[in-house]
Motif scaffolding. Sequence first.
Motif, PDB file in Angstrom:
ATOM      1  N   VAL A 134       0.845  -1.192   0.000  1.00 35.79           N
ATOM      2  CA  VAL A 134       0.000   0.000   0.000  1.00 35.79           C
ATOM      3  C   VAL A 134       0.883   1.246   0.000  1.00 35.79           C
ATOM      4  O   VAL A 134       1.793   1.374   0.815  1.00 35.79           O
ATOM      5  N   GLN A 135       0.608   2.163  -0.925  1.00 36.73           N
ATOM      6  CA  GLN A 135       1.343   3.408  -1.022  1.00 36.73           C
ATOM      7  C   GLN A 135       0.465   4.563  -0.559  1.00 36.73           C
ATOM      8  O   GLN A 135      -0.751   4.549  -0.744  1.00 36.73           O
ATOM      9  N   ALA A 136       1.106   5.563   0.007  1.00 33.74           N
ATOM     10  CA  ALA A 136       0.375   6.770   0.397  1.00 33.74           C
ATOM     11  C   ALA A 136       0.201   7.673  -0.814  1.00 33.74           C
ATOM     12  O   ALA A 136       1.083   7.779  -1.660  1.00 33.74           O
ATOM     13  N   VAL A 137      -0.943   8.329  -0.898  1.00 36.46           N
ATOM     14  CA  VAL A 137      -1.208   9.307  -1.950  1.00 36.46           C
ATOM     15  C   VAL A 137      -1.862  10.508  -1.282  1.00 36.46           C
ATOM     16  O   VAL A 137      -2.618  10.363  -0.314  1.00 36.46           O
ATOM     17  N   HIS A 138      -1.534  11.711  -1.760  1.00 40.47           N
ATOM     18  CA  HIS A 138      -2.050  12.905  -1.091  1.00 40.47           C
ATOM     19  C   HIS A 138      -3.576  12.930  -1.104  1.00 40.47           C
ATOM     20  O   HIS A 138      -4.215  12.616  -2.101  1.00 40.47           O
ATOM     21  N   HIS A 139      -4.130  13.307   0.032  1.00 39.61           N
ATOM     22  CA  HIS A 139      -5.574  13.424   0.196  1.00 39.61           C
ATOM     23  C   HIS A 139      -5.824  14.587   1.134  1.00 39.61           C
ATOM     24  O   HIS A 139      -5.003  14.883   2.012  1.00 39.61           O
ATOM     25  N   GLU A 140      -6.938  15.270   0.970  1.00 41.76           N
ATOM     26  CA  GLU A 140      -7.266  16.389   1.850  1.00 41.76           C
ATOM     27  C   GLU A 140      -7.314  15.921   3.311  1.00 41.76           C
ATOM     28  O   GLU A 140      -7.773  14.817   3.589  1.00 41.76           O
ATOM     29  N   ARG A 154     -12.901  15.611   4.376  1.00 41.18           N
ATOM     30  CA  ARG A 154     -12.709  16.505   3.234  1.00 41.18           C
ATOM     31  C   ARG A 154     -12.208  15.729   2.022  1.00 41.18           C
ATOM     32  O   ARG A 154     -11.395  14.806   2.154  1.00 41.18           O
ATOM     33  N   PHE A 155     -12.676  16.123   0.860  1.00 36.89           N
ATOM     34  CA  PHE A 155     -12.343  15.416  -0.375  1.00 36.89           C
ATOM     35  C   PHE A 155     -12.571  16.355  -1.554  1.00 36.89           C
ATOM     36  O   PHE A 155     -13.137  17.446  -1.403  1.00 36.89           O
ATOM     37  N   ILE A 156     -12.136  15.946  -2.730  1.00 34.82           N
ATOM     38  CA  ILE A 156     -12.374  16.701  -3.963  1.00 34.82           C
ATOM     39  C   ILE A 156     -13.554  16.087  -4.693  1.00 34.82           C
ATOM     40  O   ILE A 156     -13.571  14.881  -4.951  1.00 34.82           O
ATOM     41  N   GLY A 157     -14.563  16.916  -4.998  1.00 38.77           N
ATOM     42  CA  GLY A 157     -15.761  16.389  -5.644  1.00 38.77           C
ATOM     43  C   GLY A 157     -16.432  17.410  -6.527  1.00 38.77           C
ATOM     44  O   GLY A 157     -15.855  18.444  -6.867  1.00 38.77           O
ATOM     45  N   THR A 158     -17.668  17.134  -6.879  1.00 36.67           N
ATOM     46  CA  THR A 158     -18.458  18.002  -7.747  1.00 36.67           C
ATOM     47  C   THR A 158     -18.753  19.327  -7.035  1.00 36.67           C
ATOM     48  O   THR A 158     -19.025  19.343  -5.841  1.00 36.67           O
ATOM     49  N   PRO A 159     -18.688  20.452  -7.748  1.00 39.15           N
ATOM     50  CA  PRO A 159     -18.950  21.758  -7.120  1.00 39.15           C
ATOM     51  C   PRO A 159     -20.323  21.830  -6.466  1.00 39.15           C
ATOM     52  O   PRO A 159     -21.263  21.131  -6.853  1.00 39.15           O
ATOM     53  N   THR A 160     -20.434  22.716  -5.479  1.00 36.64           N
ATOM     54  CA  THR A 160     -21.647  22.796  -4.668  1.00 36.64           C
ATOM     55  C   THR A 160     -22.893  23.152  -5.471  1.00 36.64           C
ATOM     56  O   THR A 160     -23.994  22.766  -5.101  1.00 36.64           O
ATOM     57  N   ASP A 188     -29.974  17.304 -13.988  1.00 36.59           N
ATOM     58  CA  ASP A 188     -29.650  17.304 -15.415  1.00 36.59           C
ATOM     59  C   ASP A 188     -28.461  16.420 -15.753  1.00 36.59           C
ATOM     60  O   ASP A 188     -28.023  16.366 -16.900  1.00 36.59           O
ATOM     61  N   GLY A 189     -27.907  15.743 -14.738  1.00 36.21           N
ATOM     62  CA  GLY A 189     -26.831  14.794 -14.999  1.00 36.21           C
ATOM     63  C   GLY A 189     -25.460  15.419 -15.160  1.00 36.21           C
ATOM     64  O   GLY A 189     -24.497  14.716 -15.456  1.00 36.21           O
ATOM     65  N   ILE A 190     -25.311  16.714 -14.991  1.00 30.35           N
ATOM     66  CA  ILE A 190     -24.006  17.361 -15.134  1.00 30.35           C
ATOM     67  C   ILE A 190     -23.093  16.916 -14.006  1.00 30.35           C
ATOM     68  O   ILE A 190     -23.477  16.913 -12.844  1.00 30.35           O
ATOM     69  N   ARG A 191     -21.859  16.542 -14.353  1.00 32.01           N
ATOM     70  CA  ARG A 191     -20.883  16.139 -13.356  1.00 32.01           C
ATOM     71  C   ARG A 191     -19.543  16.773 -13.698  1.00 32.01           C
ATOM     72  O   ARG A 191     -19.022  16.572 -14.792  1.00 32.01           O
ATOM     73  N   LEU A 192     -19.014  17.548 -12.773  1.00 31.52           N
ATOM     74  CA  LEU A 192     -17.685  18.121 -12.943  1.00 31.52           C
ATOM     75  C   LEU A 192     -16.823  17.606 -11.791  1.00 31.52           C
ATOM     76  O   LEU A 192     -16.551  18.310 -10.835  1.00 31.52           O
ATOM     77  N   ASP A 193     -16.432  16.350 -11.890  1.00 35.15           N
ATOM     78  CA  ASP A 193     -15.701  15.712 -10.809  1.00 35.15           C
ATOM     79  C   ASP A 193     -14.339  16.344 -10.604  1.00 35.15           C
ATOM     80  O   ASP A 193     -13.752  16.918 -11.521  1.00 35.15           O
ATOM     81  N   TYR A 194     -13.844  16.194  -9.370  1.00 33.95           N
ATOM     82  CA  TYR A 194     -12.504  16.644  -9.005  1.00 33.95           C
ATOM     83  C   TYR A 194     -12.324  18.141  -9.261  1.00 33.95           C
ATOM     84  O   TYR A 194     -11.313  18.589  -9.748  1.00 33.95           O
ATOM     85  N   ALA A 195     -13.317  18.927  -8.923  1.00 31.36           N
ATOM     86  CA  ALA A 195     -13.253  20.352  -9.245  1.00 31.36           C
ATOM     87  C   ALA A 195     -13.272  21.245  -8.023  1.00 31.36           C
ATOM     88  O   ALA A 195     -12.955  22.416  -8.146  1.00 31.36           O
ATOM     89  N   GLU A 196     -13.644  20.739  -6.851  1.00 41.15           N
ATOM     90  CA  GLU A 196     -13.793  21.617  -5.705  1.00 41.15           C
ATOM     91  C   GLU A 196     -13.610  20.814  -4.422  1.00 41.15           C
ATOM     92  O   GLU A 196     -13.993  19.650  -4.350  1.00 41.15           O
ATOM     93  N   GLU A 197     -13.018  21.455  -3.401  1.00 42.19           N
ATOM     94  CA  GLU A 197     -12.909  20.781  -2.121  1.00 42.19           C
ATOM     95  C   GLU A 197     -14.270  20.766  -1.445  1.00 42.19           C
ATOM     96  O   GLU A 197     -14.919  21.792  -1.290  1.00 42.19           O
ATOM     97  N   ARG A 198     -14.720  19.594  -1.062  1.00 41.21           N
ATOM     98  CA  ARG A 198     -15.994  19.410  -0.392  1.00 41.21           C
ATOM     99  C   ARG A 198     -15.760  18.753   0.969  1.00 41.21           C
ATOM    100  O   ARG A 198     -14.653  18.289   1.269  1.00 41.21           O
ATOM    101  N   GLU A 199     -16.802  18.686   1.769  1.00 36.90           N
ATOM    102  CA  GLU A 199     -16.690  17.990   3.035  1.00 36.90           C
ATOM    103  C   GLU A 199     -18.037  17.422   3.457  1.00 36.90           C
ATOM    104  O   GLU A 199     -19.090  17.940   3.085  1.00 36.90           O
TER     105      GLU A 199
END
Length: 239
Positions: A134-140, A154-160, A188-199
């Motif tokens: 197992v390797q470490a990878v940066h995460h919020e 906290r994670f990176i996800g779809t904008p609010t 409407d199904g729009i997805r902009l993944d990995y675009a904003e820090e969410r929690e």
Amino acid sequence: MPSDPEYARQALATWDGFPVHREPRPIVLTAMGVRALDRLMADSQWRSLFHAPGVPESDLPPEIAPAAVDYCRDVQSGAQRPLANIIRANGPFATDRGTRELPAWMMHPDNRRWPFIALDPDFERRMAWRPPGVQAVHHEESVLANDGRTLTFRFIGTPTQYADYDAEVYETDTAVLVKPVEVDLDGDGIRLDYAEEREVVVRLAAPLGNRVLIHTGHGPGTPTFGSPITVLTPTGRGA
């Protein structure tokens, strides 16, 4: 294809062997983020370490010598260059309980933005723990409240403006996994993944204690599956 709960169980199972009751608690290394490295290099007192007298190249432990040699290569041509000044001192390492100063071997070649920092192999064998492979990878970084059970994940996800999030929580005696679940707001199904820090805020069934917070990384079969996440307290210190 396995379900999400099955993926969670597989990831948690990688930490079944974590010695959660050992004293002192084993160190769990995570990945140092770019912002943290930039802050580090802005510290003049820290940079001055690399001007101190170094140790002979022959003292460099064989476990980390190949990585040190590779780090000193010319960034453009790949040609081998002499090793930079080798320093033995406590260096900063990202752990799942915040940044800690630990015994290290360090260099800062002229052609590198950030220094080479390697945990002392003997110290790592005695004091650190991570599942094989197992390797470490940066995460919020997540934050644990003073009650020891309320976790702001906290994670990176779809904008609010497009989605909200619920969460599923999976726990064992040694590890915890939080899976954010996206809730579409406009349909409407729009997805902009990995675009904003969410929690998301979750309440654990039991205090986190010495358990490790993990995530599924890039999925089953990848080295980041089960990667650990840093957990801080509201004061910014390790949980």
